[in-house]
Design a protein around this motif. Structure first.
Motif, PDB file in Angstrom:
ATOM      1  N   LEU A  41      10.978  38.602 -26.786  1.00 21.51           N
ATOM      2  CA  LEU A  41      11.472  37.407 -26.116  1.00 21.51           C
ATOM      3  C   LEU A  41      10.856  36.183 -26.788  1.00 21.51           C
ATOM      4  O   LEU A  41       9.737  36.245 -27.299  1.00 21.51           O
ATOM      5  CB  LEU A  41      11.094  37.437 -24.633  1.00 21.51           C
ATOM      6  N   ARG A  42      11.587  35.072 -26.742  1.00 25.16           N
ATOM      7  CA  ARG A  42      11.116  33.841 -27.377  1.00 25.16           C
ATOM      8  C   ARG A  42      11.213  32.693 -26.392  1.00 25.16           C
ATOM      9  O   ARG A  42      12.189  32.593 -25.634  1.00 25.16           O
ATOM     10  CB  ARG A  42      11.992  33.539 -28.591  1.00 25.16           C
ATOM     11  N   GLY A  43      10.217  31.825 -26.400  1.00 24.93           N
ATOM     12  CA  GLY A  43      10.226  30.667 -25.521  1.00 24.93           C
ATOM     13  C   GLY A  43      11.448  29.803 -25.766  1.00 24.93           C
ATOM     14  O   GLY A  43      11.791  29.526 -26.914  1.00 24.93           O
ATOM     15  N   LYS A  44      12.102  29.390 -24.717  1.00 26.72           N
ATOM     16  CA  LYS A  44      13.303  28.556 -24.817  1.00 26.72           C
ATOM     17  C   LYS A  44      12.968  27.188 -25.406  1.00 26.72           C
ATOM     18  O   LYS A  44      13.683  26.684 -26.253  1.00 26.72           O
ATOM     19  CB  LYS A  44      13.915  28.401 -23.416  1.00 26.72           C
ATOM     20  N   ASN A  45      11.886  26.593 -24.943  1.00 27.29           N
ATOM     21  CA  ASN A  45      11.477  25.277 -25.428  1.00 27.29           C
ATOM     22  C   ASN A  45      10.334  25.349 -26.437  1.00 27.29           C
ATOM     23  O   ASN A  45      10.231  24.492 -27.307  1.00 27.29           O
ATOM     24  CB  ASN A  45      11.090  24.370 -24.259  1.00 27.29           C
ATOM     25  N   THR A  47       9.457  27.383 -29.187  1.00 21.20           N
ATOM     26  CA  THR A  47      10.044  28.439 -30.011  1.00 21.20           C
ATOM     27  C   THR A  47       9.041  29.139 -30.923  1.00 21.20           C
ATOM     28  O   THR A  47       9.419  30.050 -31.656  1.00 21.20           O
ATOM     29  CB  THR A  47      11.221  27.880 -30.841  1.00 21.20           C
TER      30      THR A  47
END
Length: 98
Positions: A41-45, A47
């Motif tokens: 998973l990757r942070g939306k804000n 990155t």
């Protein structure tokens, strides 16, 4: 079943290197005995922040992986890319709603 969540913060210049490293090893990790599920998973804000989310048969299976040659090789390449100390949690599922 044990769920393992690992948060990793990378130097923004190293994100592509990490993604390539993960892609090269994801099938080996997922195929490791006792691993039943693996997600990246990757942070939306943010990155440059990633999480691995994996299911293991039990703590023993996770520890076998953590002491394996595969883990040692992948982790040695991964940890030099960090910009912050990684964090990890082993959790139990309480409720799931679909």
């Amino acid at each position: 079943m044990l769920i393992r969540i690992v948060k990793m913060t990378f130097d923004p210049k190293e994100v592509e290197n990490f993604q390539q490293l993960f892609d090269r090893n994801k099938n080996k990790i997922r195929s490791f005995e006792g691993c039943n599920h693996l997600e990246l998973l990757r942070g939306k804000n943010d990155t440059n922040i990633f999480f691995t989310y994996s299911y293991w048969d039990d703590e023993s299976a996770l520890n076998e992986y953590r002491h394996s040659d595969l883990f040692n090789e992948v982790w040695a390449e991964t940890k030099v890319l960090f910009s912050a100390k990684p964090e990890a949690w082993s959790v139990d599922r309480i409720t799931t709603l679909e």
